[in-house]
Design an enzyme around this catalytic site. Structure first.
Site, PDB file in Angstrom:
ATOM      1  N   CYS A  79       0.917  -1.166  -0.661  1.00 56.80           N
ATOM      2  CA  CYS A  79       0.096  -0.271   0.082  1.00 56.80           C
ATOM      3  C   CYS A  79       1.372   1.343  -0.188  1.00 56.80           C
ATOM      4  O   CYS A  79       0.561   2.274  -0.640  1.00 56.80           O
ATOM      5  CB  CYS A  79      -1.227  -0.061   1.536  1.00 56.80           C
ATOM      6  SG  CYS A  79      -0.208   0.392   3.543  1.00 56.80           S
ATOM      7  N   CYS A 156      -8.352 -11.339  15.098  1.00 56.81           N
ATOM      8  CA  CYS A 156      -9.015 -12.558  14.962  1.00 56.81           C
ATOM      9  C   CYS A 156      -8.436 -13.810  15.962  1.00 56.81           C
ATOM     10  O   CYS A 156      -8.933 -14.133  17.094  1.00 56.81           O
ATOM     11  CB  CYS A 156      -9.748 -13.533  13.807  1.00 56.81           C
ATOM     12  SG  CYS A 156     -10.698 -12.200  12.180  1.00 56.81           S
ATOM     13  N   ASN A 270       9.483   6.245   0.907  1.00 58.40           N
ATOM     14  CA  ASN A 270       6.844   7.245   0.660  1.00 58.40           C
ATOM     15  C   ASN A 270       6.845   6.259   1.961  1.00 58.40           C
ATOM     16  O   ASN A 270       5.311   6.292   2.230  1.00 58.40           O
ATOM     17  CB  ASN A 270       7.090   6.354  -0.830  1.00 58.40           C
ATOM     18  CG  ASN A 270       5.865   6.805  -0.681  1.00 58.40           C
ATOM     19  OD1 ASN A 270       5.731   8.057  -1.352  1.00 58.40           O
ATOM     20  ND2 ASN A 270       4.750   6.063  -1.492  1.00 58.40           N
ATOM     21  N   SER A 272       7.091   8.175   4.300  1.00 53.48           N
ATOM     22  CA  SER A 272       6.143   9.230   5.222  1.00 53.48           C
ATOM     23  C   SER A 272       5.414  10.221   4.372  1.00 53.48           C
ATOM     24  O   SER A 272       4.468  10.947   4.637  1.00 53.48           O
ATOM     25  CB  SER A 272       7.747  10.006   5.890  1.00 53.48           C
ATOM     26  OG  SER A 272       7.522  11.514   6.173  1.00 53.48           O
ATOM     27  N   VAL A 273       6.399  10.425   3.004  1.00 57.20           N
ATOM     28  CA  VAL A 273       5.779  11.361   1.985  1.00 57.20           C
ATOM     29  C   VAL A 273       4.129  10.575   1.754  1.00 57.20           C
ATOM     30  O   VAL A 273       2.878  11.290   1.614  1.00 57.20           O
ATOM     31  CB  VAL A 273       6.480  11.357   1.011  1.00 57.20           C
ATOM     32  CG1 VAL A 273       5.236  11.961  -0.538  1.00 57.20           C
ATOM     33  CG2 VAL A 273       7.335  11.761   0.976  1.00 57.20           C
ATOM     34  N   SER A 356      14.102   4.909   4.830  1.00 59.82           N
ATOM     35  CA  SER A 356      15.459   5.061   4.910  1.00 59.82           C
ATOM     36  C   SER A 356      15.564   6.466   6.119  1.00 59.82           C
ATOM     37  O   SER A 356      15.334   6.282   6.865  1.00 59.82           O
ATOM     38  CB  SER A 356      16.126   6.218   3.668  1.00 59.82           C
ATOM     39  OG  SER A 356      14.891   7.513   3.715  1.00 59.82           O
ATOM     40  N   LEU A 413      20.649  15.335   1.551  1.00 58.67           N
ATOM     41  CA  LEU A 413      20.882  14.866   2.286  1.00 58.67           C
ATOM     42  C   LEU A 413      21.933  13.687   1.722  1.00 58.67           C
ATOM     43  O   LEU A 413      21.334  13.155   1.383  1.00 58.67           O
ATOM     44  CB  LEU A 413      20.045  14.044   3.708  1.00 58.67           C
ATOM     45  CG  LEU A 413      21.156  13.457   4.273  1.00 58.67           C
ATOM     46  CD1 LEU A 413      21.926  14.292   5.248  1.00 58.67           C
ATOM     47  CD2 LEU A 413      20.116  12.806   5.717  1.00 58.67           C
ATOM     48  N   GLY A1013     -24.787 -13.622  19.230  1.00 63.10           N
ATOM     49  CA  GLY A1013     -25.073 -14.043  21.186  1.00 63.10           C
ATOM     50  C   GLY A1013     -24.214 -15.486  20.741  1.00 63.10           C
ATOM     51  O   GLY A1013     -24.880 -16.039  21.533  1.00 63.10           O
ATOM     52  N   GLU A1195     -18.753 -15.328  22.293  1.00 59.32           N
ATOM     53  CA  GLU A1195     -18.220 -14.474  22.573  1.00 59.32           C
ATOM     54  C   GLU A1195     -17.630 -14.154  24.531  1.00 59.32           C
ATOM     55  O   GLU A1195     -17.200 -13.426  24.839  1.00 59.32           O
ATOM     56  CB  GLU A1195     -19.727 -13.521  22.977  1.00 59.32           C
ATOM     57  CG  GLU A1195     -20.395 -13.222  22.497  1.00 59.32           C
ATOM     58  CD  GLU A1195     -20.683 -12.391  21.994  1.00 59.32           C
ATOM     59  OE1 GLU A1195     -22.226 -13.407  22.988  1.00 59.32           O
ATOM     60  OE2 GLU A1195     -22.040 -11.379  22.141  1.00 59.32           O
TER      61      GLU A1195
HETATM   62  C1  LIG Z   1       3.373   2.491   9.907  1.00 54.66           C
HETATM   63  C2  LIG Z   1       4.185   3.177   9.918  1.00 54.66           C
HETATM   64  C3  LIG Z   1       5.330   2.829  10.967  1.00 54.66           C
HETATM   65  C4  LIG Z   1       6.101   3.891  11.567  1.00 54.66           C
HETATM   66  N1  LIG Z   1       6.683   3.417  12.674  1.00 54.66           N
HETATM   67  C5  LIG Z   1       7.074   5.020  13.022  1.00 54.66           C
HETATM   68  C6  LIG Z   1       8.591   4.462  14.560  1.00 54.66           C
HETATM   69  O1  LIG Z   1       8.131   3.544  14.759  1.00 54.66           O
HETATM   70  N2  LIG Z   1       9.311   4.866  14.397  1.00 54.66           N
HETATM   71  C7  LIG Z   1       9.758   6.242  13.765  1.00 54.66           C
HETATM   72  O2  LIG Z   1      10.898   6.802  14.224  1.00 54.66           O
HETATM   73  N3  LIG Z   1       9.116   6.099  12.231  1.00 54.66           N
HETATM   74  C8  LIG Z   1       8.540   5.377  12.103  1.00 54.66           C
HETATM   75  N4  LIG Z   1       7.803   5.700  10.684  1.00 54.66           N
HETATM   76  C9  LIG Z   1       8.367   6.346  10.129  1.00 54.66           C
HETATM   77  C10 LIG Z   1       8.891   5.753   9.043  1.00 54.66           C
HETATM   78  O3  LIG Z   1      10.318   5.237   9.710  1.00 54.66           O
HETATM   79  C11 LIG Z   1       9.566   6.978   8.578  1.00 54.66           C
HETATM   80  O4  LIG Z   1       8.891   7.494   7.621  1.00 54.66           O
HETATM   81  C12 LIG Z   1      10.909   6.533   7.139  1.00 54.66           C
HETATM   82  O5  LIG Z   1      12.073   6.769   8.137  1.00 54.66           O
HETATM   83  C13 LIG Z   1      11.232   8.037   6.385  1.00 54.66           C
HETATM   84  O6  LIG Z   1      11.984   7.431   4.933  1.00 54.66           O
HETATM   85  P1  LIG Z   1      10.919   6.936   4.134  1.00 54.66           P
HETATM   86  O7  LIG Z   1      12.710   7.145   3.138  1.00 54.66           O
HETATM   87  O8  LIG Z   1      10.325   6.100   4.322  1.00 54.66           O
HETATM   88  O9  LIG Z   1      10.659   8.446   3.120  1.00 54.66           O
HETATM   89  P2  LIG Z   1      10.314   8.771   2.706  1.00 54.66           P
HETATM   90  O10 LIG Z   1       8.318   9.189   2.605  1.00 54.66           O
HETATM   91  O11 LIG Z   1      10.353   8.809   1.381  1.00 54.66           O
HETATM   92  O12 LIG Z   1      10.405  10.320   2.275  1.00 54.66           O
HETATM   93  C14 LIG Z   1       9.981  11.857   3.672  1.00 54.66           C
HETATM   94  C15 LIG Z   1      11.208  13.063   3.389  1.00 54.66           C
HETATM   95  O13 LIG Z   1      12.437  12.751   3.743  1.00 54.66           O
HETATM   96  C16 LIG Z   1      12.656  13.952   2.724  1.00 54.66           C
HETATM   97  N5  LIG Z   1      14.628  13.263   1.957  1.00 54.66           N
HETATM   98  C17 LIG Z   1      14.273  11.836   1.988  1.00 54.66           C
HETATM   99  N6  LIG Z   1      16.064  11.497   1.695  1.00 54.66           N
HETATM  100  C18 LIG Z   1      16.425  12.683   1.691  1.00 54.66           C
HETATM  101  C19 LIG Z   1      17.258  12.735   1.283  1.00 54.66           C
HETATM  102  N7  LIG Z   1      18.381  12.032   1.352  1.00 54.66           N
HETATM  103  N8  LIG Z   1      17.726  14.395   1.359  1.00 54.66           N
HETATM  104  C20 LIG Z   1      16.944  15.533   1.649  1.00 54.66           C
HETATM  105  N9  LIG Z   1      15.391  15.088   1.903  1.00 54.66           N
HETATM  106  C21 LIG Z   1      15.278  13.501   1.946  1.00 54.66           C
HETATM  107  C22 LIG Z   1      12.066  13.355   1.752  1.00 54.66           C
HETATM  108  O14 LIG Z   1      12.147  14.984   0.253  1.00 54.66           O
HETATM  109  C23 LIG Z   1      10.697  13.712   2.182  1.00 54.66           C
HETATM  110  O15 LIG Z   1      10.281  15.123   2.258  1.00 54.66           O
HETATM  111  C24 LIG Z   1       6.742   4.650  10.850  1.00 54.66           C
HETATM  112  C25 LIG Z   1       6.126   5.449   9.305  1.00 54.66           C
HETATM  113  C26 LIG Z   1       5.227   4.433   9.350  1.00 54.66           C
HETATM  114  C27 LIG Z   1       3.929   4.126   7.642  1.00 54.66           C
HETATM  115  S1  FES Z   2      -7.621 -10.958  11.186  1.00 56.24           S
HETATM  116 FE1  FES Z   2      -6.274 -12.290  11.357  1.00 56.24          FE
HETATM  117  S2  FES Z   2      -7.600 -13.938  11.438  1.00 56.24           S
HETATM  118 FE2  FES Z   2      -9.201 -12.413  11.072  1.00 56.24          FE
HETATM  119  S1  FES Z   3      -2.467  -2.350   4.421  1.00 57.73           S
HETATM  120 FE1  FES Z   3      -2.272  -2.089   5.697  1.00 57.73          FE
HETATM  121  S2  FES Z   3      -0.143  -1.728   5.064  1.00 57.73           S
HETATM  122 FE2  FES Z   3      -1.008  -2.176   3.490  1.00 57.73          FE
END
Ligand SMILES: Cc1cc2nc3c(=O)[nH]c(=O)nc-3n(C[C@H](O)[C@H](O)[C@H](O)COP(=O)(O)OP(=O)(O)OC[C@H]3O[C@@H](n4cnc5c(N)ncnc54)[C@H](O)[C@@H]3O)c2cc1C
Ligand code: FES
Ligand code: FES
Length: 1263
Positions: A79, A156, A270, A272-273, A356, A413, A1013, A1195
């Site tokens: 997703c 479940c 992706n 974060s974005v 990343s 960066l 029930g 239940e």
């Molecule tokens: C379900 C879920 C759980 C998470 N749990 C945690 C957690 O427990 N703890 C935690 O700390 N984080 C958590 N995160 C956040 C996650 O760690 C960060 O979103 C992730 O590290 C960002 O990296 P990315 O490559 O996906 O960033 P992207 O979404 O690809 O980019 C993020 C941002 O960084 C900028 N960027 C990326 N690389 C560079 C670069 N080289 N130079 C300049 N700008 C740059 C981009 O322009 C953008 O704005 C979670 C995220 C999700 C979706």
């Molecule tokens: S959510 Fe895992 S079996 Fe229903």
């Molecule tokens: S649909 Fe929940 S993690 Fe992708």
């Protein structure tokens, strides 16, 4: 470099399940999940949340690395993966590893045969997480296995059966390793088993499993290897309808691109974005994907530390640090250890595999787990732009605590330098989240201190916090002030005061939990203080005393271990025919199809010709007059077919669930946020949603219905959601379940067009629109004797019904009928009020009011224990029903099995000896405490009225001997179809393999009652039995004539004699009634009994806890299918853990739900189940009222989750007793980490009491 300068538009080439995909029009906005499901029609990969939080969409990605010549396999959330990021990658989905048409993969087979699926929605994701691990480690350790599942949620099963399947692949022994008593289940210990009865502990047989043969797996496509060896040396560009994706190959190109498009984000993972675009509507016309640039992927070991490219994934960083730690001296790797500590629980593996390092840093989210520790450790950022290169300390980007944008938009960066630690330097990282794994932190911290050579005088100190305010924050003033001070208690006192002053957590900033966050801020520093003291002692034992023995355990964080479990049930009698499946642990009939992804859910149905899509527009006000609805802009949107408001709905725009109507589309006024005002119908889901966002509604706010109740005990609202999405596809005349009625009626007018309409509620909309379990407030007065005997109770329950009645009154009634739980209350007065509020209408959920009202009962039971000084189990025992008794509504009950469950649970859990061990532990540990509790349960079965439990079935016998069966029960994962086939098999005396099931439909079985029930199997089983007996009666003369004939002979003969081979079966329902005027009756048919004993350990400094052990004994009569029934008990129990200790819905004061998905609403994950988990079904229990002496079990188990609540309470009591705190104290449910921490009052919580920010208006309210 401008876009024009970039090379021409590319074809996107990747592989899916060994098949080459060439996508000529790759759309950068398209994620892999929708591509798989819609474009390739691979619907095994599920859409659960869309935001990376649930793991339902897990797939395996494989890439080839030409330098190492290695193939990297990793799990990822489809997703969040833009298809454009997959250039040159191979994707493997659940369909790619096995199917019923080819060969079922061992992972799929074992998950199904170990009973690891119920509704099956999470199953493909689970399969892919396990499969990916096995591709990398064919014989994984149990630690690797449990880590691989941290990012996958299941609503479940309670995870136990899934883990059982996993264990069959692990190196270690699969025994229960029941260490508490030093005995193992494989020894078949006497104390576990009733000697009179033959019991079994096997729910599946490993002999049936195919071996795992890694040579049989899909190979990595050679073409992709060649592509990786000779990668395109040009920039790849993909243009979509609205967005352009540019993937440069060199740093130079990247810098040009960034100079030309400074606002374009760099997208790596992706994570974060992606969520920002999806959930916050942020749009980027251009994105730049830098992952192919070598400079951003460097890994350099330098003399003074490690330099890691910004595009390195967090998983890679984790591996590199682990390696470095094992190879370098301890003194140098303290920073690495602290970073690694955070990485272990950051997200799930799927997230770490794609997110990343650079993305985590640059996003500068307050919840970043890396920034506080990297900043505190003096890490350095290597930045580059067209203007040149520069290095800045990472801490600089947070220097003023609010992120001062020292990185220019055109700067990127390149890499991050993580230094070695030095002699005399100590580094630590801390985090506390609502759930230990796969949850963003509430607060975290990174801390570092450097001492003057050979002393404890602070030379340099660095403290950073996350989660407290909008970004990572430095306690700069505090650190400066403390330089030159000795590391002692005086310094600690001052540090706490300073840091609290400096890191002001405003009540209105990041929302809520203000006091908790502040408590964590000081508690983390205290923990660092202790750690450093202990390290100083290690360095120089002669000079430094270290910390007292009883403080040491707090230095160890809770770890998630592979849980060990045992399930005990009564075996069938040796005389039972081997063909008769009743009483045996038969696999869920859909198990294999769940595991292969072939089970079809509504949104998996292919689109039908001319299909339209519906998107709803919901109210943004809790109580307001609708002044106008402007649909003009929305109607102009592409593909929009129509917009339907209340005016367009013919007839009433109402439907009835109780005596009061529910409104389909809001008419003139809205009564909650999330109420449906109108709906857009369009040619695609995307167009419908885009247009829905353009509908403008003008409101005139009305006074809300204000309700103020001072609570004695509150139990919050829980969302009823499974992780299946609510999707409906409406065809003309089709009837779908209750919640679907709304949409069905709402688009009646479309039926004139005869076009099918699909409505897919996103996870967020689903949680916003639909109500949950009723929150309760219980007020009570209890009269009791000094010896603990309860004499009288006066209880009142206030039930938050939400904006419409729905089933609130019924829930209120049931809660009154079941409030006695297992206790005889000689004098009782109880009231329940269903209260109307401007929140989404709440509804009945597993347990129907019992889990709420019985929790209030157990709370006053413990209150009596507190007051009398007796133990809670003593109060429970004294007041429990003991002999043939009458309930408060004068229904007779025989509590023999209640007492048996209680006694067996006491014995099996070794309650008394463990209680002594717990108390010993508590004496020896100050900051960690254990708690243990045992809770009994009487769960009345019944629907209150006969007509609600009527049921029907239809059984056909075909001339080839096969049987087709259908009934009125809804399969929602509870295994009802499997059990019905078992019933038919016994009745017709034919193997289960001859019996097929035809999906429940009102065209075959009309007027079906709700599957509710716990009554599904009871009532439909009776109907199936009836139909089968009718058929057998017709066949009997033929059988009598030819007793040695086969089933097929008899069927053939019957057909030739024109005997009808089709029969309906019917069950009138149970004779239940309740006279509310007199307050007496027989509203229930029978009672289930049970008891659960749970043990927990808490961390008093953070409020974190660990579920150590649970033993459940349950009386469910004669189980029809022990695997399914134990699955129901365990699944419900773990859901109960969620209800009572984790799941919190938060609303804004204006009634807007904040917690709309797995990122904010935390259900139990694999880390939350007890480390030791045993379930025993009470043997020799008969039930004359239900089919084959069974009992309805769906239940009841949920309530037993409260044994964890009371074990936590016990631990908190122990803390409070030790500290001489008030004996009586209130704890509400859910008993979250925040509440646990507040309950363990100490000097740190005391610091919050007079704080100003406490008075500011809260931004989030728990309901
Ligand atoms: C379900 C879920 C759980 C998470 N749990 C945690 C957690 O427990 N703890 C935690 O700390 N984080 C958590 N995160 C956040 C996650 O760690 C960060 O979103 C992730 O590290 C960002 O990296 P990315 O490559 O996906 O960033 P992207 O979404 O690809 O980019 C993020 C941002 O960084 C900028 N960027 C990326 N690389 C560079 C670069 N080289 N130079 C300049 N700008 C740059 C981009 O322009 C953008 O704005 C979670 C995220 C999700 C979706
Ligand atoms: S959510 Fe895992 S079996 Fe229903
Ligand atoms: S649909 Fe929940 S993690 Fe992708």
């Amino acid at each position: 470099m401008s876009l024009q300068g970039a090379a021409g538009v590319e074809e996107l080439i990747f592989y899916v399940n060994g098949r080459k995909i060439i996508e000529k029009n790759a759309d950068p906005e398209q994620m892999l999940l929708s591509y798989l499901r819609k474009r390739l029609r691979l619907t095994g990969t599920k859409y659960g949340c869309g935001g990376g939080g649930c793991g339902a969409c897990t797939v395996m990605i494989s890439t080839y690395e030409p330098t190492s010549k290695k193939i990297r396999h990793y799990s990822a959330n489809a997703c969040l993966l833009p298809i454009c990021s997959l250039y040159g990658a191979a994707v493997t989905t659940v369909e790619g590893i096995g199917s019923t048409k080819t060969r079922v993969h061992p992972v799929q087979e074992r998950l199904a045969k170990c009973h690891g699926s119920q509704c099956g929605f999470c199953t493909p994701g689970m399969v892919m997480s396990i499969y990916t691990l096995l591709r990398n480690h064919p014989e994984p350790t149990s630690e690797q296995m449990i880590a691989a599942l941290a990012g996958n949620l299941c609503r479940c099963t309670g995870y136990r059966p899934i883990l059982d399947a996993c264990k069959t692949f692990c190196k270690e022994s699969v025994c229960c390793q029941r260490k508490a008593n030093g005995k193992c289940c494989l020894d078949q210990e006497d104390y576990l088993f009733d000697k009179e009865e033959k019991v079994s502990t096997r729910l599946f047989s490993t002999d049936e499993f195919q071996p795992l043969d890694p040579t049989q797996e899909l190979i990595f496509p050679p073409e992709l290897m060649r592509m990786a060896e000779n990668p395109p040396k040009r920039t790849l560009v993909f243009h979509g309808e609205r967005m352009t994706w540019i993937s440069p190959v060199s740093l130079d190109e990247l810098l040009d691109l960034k100079a030309a498009h400074p606002n374009a984000p760099l997208v790596v993972g992706n994570t974060s974005v992606g969520p920002e675009m999806k959930f916050r509507g942020i749009f980027h016309p251009i994105v730049i994907a830098p992952a192919r640039i070598p400079d951003l992927n460097v890994v350099k070991c330098m003399d003074d530390g490690l330099t890691l490219g910004a595009a390195c994934t967090l998983s890679l960083v984790k591996d590199i640090l682990t390696n470095a730690i094992s190879e370098s001296p301890e003194e140098k790797t303290k920073v690495f250890c602290a970073v690694l500590q955070q990485l272990r629980t950051l997200g799930g593996e799927q997230i770490r595999n794609i997110a990343s390092l650079g993305g985590n840093i640059i996003s500068r989210k307050s919840t970043s787990d890396l920034n506080p520790i990297l900043a505190a450790s003096n890490c350095v950022l290597n930045l580059a732009s067209r203007g040149g290169k520069r290095q800045i300390p990472l801490s600089d980007i947070f220097a003023d605590g609010v992120g001062n944008n020292t990185i220019m938009p055109e700067e990127i960066l390149v890499s991050v330098h993580i230094p070695h630690s030095r002699k005399g330097e100590y580094v630590s990282a801390f985090r506390q989240a609502p759930r230990r794994e796969n949850a963003l932190p509430i607060t975290n911290a990174g801390m570092r201190v450097l001492f003057e050579d050979g002393t404890d005088i602070i030379k340099d100190l660095s403290i950073f916090y996350g989660g407290a305010v909008l970004t990572t924050m430095c306690a700069k003033q505090t650190c400066w002030t403390l330089i030159g001070r000795h590391w002692n208690e005086q310094m600690l006192d001052e540090a706490c005061k300073l840091v609290l002053k400096e890191i002001a957590v405003p009540g209105s900033a990041s929302g809520e939990k203000v006091d908790y966050k502040k408590t964590l801020i000081v508690s983390f520093f205290y923990r660092f203080f202790l750690e450093v003291l202990q390290s100083l002692k290690k360095m120089d034992p002669c000079h430094y005393l270290g910390i007292p023995m009883e403080y040491r355990s707090v230095l160890q964080d809770f770890q998630t271990k592979m849980p060990q479990s045992i399930q005990i049930y009564q075996d069938v009698k040796p005389s039972q025919s081997p063909q008769d499946p009743v009483g045996r642990p038969i696999m869920h009939q859909s198990g294999i199809k769940h595991a292969t992804g072939e089970a079809v859910y509504i949104d998996d149905l292919p689109s039908v010709d001319g299909e339209l899509f519906l998107a709803v527009v919901t109210s943004s006000r809790a109580h307001a007059k609708i002044v106008s609805i402007d649909t003009s802009e929305a109607l102009k949107g592409p593909g929009v077919f129509d917009i339907i408001t209340a005016q367009d709905v013919p007839n009433t725009n109402e439907f009835y669930y109780s005596n009061d109507p529910e409104i389909v589309f809001a008419r003139n006024k809205v009564i909650c946020v999330g109420q449906i005002v109108c709906a857009v119908v369009a040619d695609s889901d995307v167009h419908a949603k885009q247009a829905a966002a353009k509908v403008k509604i003008e409101y005139e706010v009305l006074e809300p219905v204000i309700l103020t109740i001072e609570g004695r005990f509150a139990l919050g609202d829980r969302n009823t959601s499974t992780w299946r999405l609510r999707v409906c596809l409406l065809f003309q005349k089709e009837r779908i379940k209750k919640w679907m009625c709304m949409c069905q009626r709402s688009i009646q007018q479309l039926f004139r067009t005869s076009r099918a309409v699909r409505l897919i509620l996103s996870r967020g909309d689903d949680m916003l629109i639909t109500g949950g379990r009723h929150p309760f407030i219980g007020k009570y007065k209890v009269g009791f004797m000094n010896d603990g005997r309860i004499r009288a109770v006066d209880a009142k329950y206030y039930i938050n019904g939400g904006c419409t009645p729905d089933e609130s009154v019924l829930v209120a009634e049931v809660s009154l009928l079941k409030m006695d739980n297992a206790y005889k209350i000689p004098n009782l007065r109880c009231w329940a009020y269903a209260c109307k509020t401007n929140l989404p209408s709440n509804t009945a959920f597993r347990g129907f009011g019992f889990p709420q009202s019985a929790l209030v009962t157990e709370t006053w039971i413990t209150g009596v224990a507190d007051k009398t000084g007796l133990s809670p189990e003593k109060i429970r025992e004294i007041n429990m029903y003991k002999e043939d008794e009458q309930t408060h509504f004068k229904q007779k009950l025989d509590p023999q099995n209640l007492i048996r469950c209680w006694n067996e649970c006491m014995k099996k859990s070794a309650y008394h000896s463990r209680k002594t061990v717990v108390s010993e532990f508590n004496k020896q540990n100050y900051w960690k405490k254990k708690g243990i509790a045992i809770v009994p349960m009487k769960f009345p079965f019944g629907l209150g009225t006969r007509y609600l439990s009527q049921a029907a079935a239809l059984v056909h016998i075909y001339t080839d001997g096969s049987v087709l069966l259908t009934h009125g029960g809804i399969e929602m994962g509870q295994g009802i179809h499997t059990k019905m086939i078992q019933v038919a098999s016994r009745e017709l005396n034919i193997p289960m393999s001859c019996i097929h099931f035809c999906e429940t439909s009102t065209t075959t079985v009309p007027n079906a009652c709700a599957s509710a029930g716990s009554a599904g199997t009871d009532v439909n089983g009776m109907a199936v039995k009836d139909a089968c007996q009718t058929l057998l009666k017709r066949l009997q003369p033929i059988i009598n004539k030819n007793p040695k004939g086969t089933w097929n002979d008899w069927v053939k003969e019957a057909f030739e004699q024109s005997v009808s081979l089709s029969a309906t079966g019917y069950f009138r329902g149970y004779n239940e009634n309740m006279d509310w005027e007199k307050g007496e009756g027989q509203p229930f048919t029978y009672f289930l009994y049970g008891a659960a004993c749970s043990e927990v350990e808490i961390n008093c400094l953070t409020g974190d806890h660990k579920n150590l052990r649970t033993d459940i004994v349950m009386d469910i009569g004669c189980s029809i299918n022990p695997a399914v029934d134990i699955g129901q008990i365990e699944g419900a129990f773990v859901q109960g853990i969620g209800l009572y200790t984790m799941e919190e819905l938060k609303y804004s004061p204006e009634g807007v739900l904040y917690t709309r998905g797995p990122d904010q609403y935390k259900i139990p994950a694999v880390c939350d189940i007890p480390e030791q988990f045993s379930v025993s079904l009470l043997s020799s229990s008969q039930n004359p009222y239900a089919i084959y002496a069974s009992k309805g079990i769906g239940e009841a188990g949920l309530f037993l989750g409260c044994s964890v609540f009371f074990a936590l309470r016990d631990a908190i009591t122990s803390v409070r007793n030790e500290r001489g705190l008030k004996k009586t104290f209130a704890l509400n449910s859910p008993l979250t980490a925040e509440q646990i921490r507040a309950g363990c009052a100490d000097d740190f919580t005391e610091m919050m009491t007079n704080d100003e920010s406490a008075s500011s208006a809260p931004r989030a309210i728990s309901v």
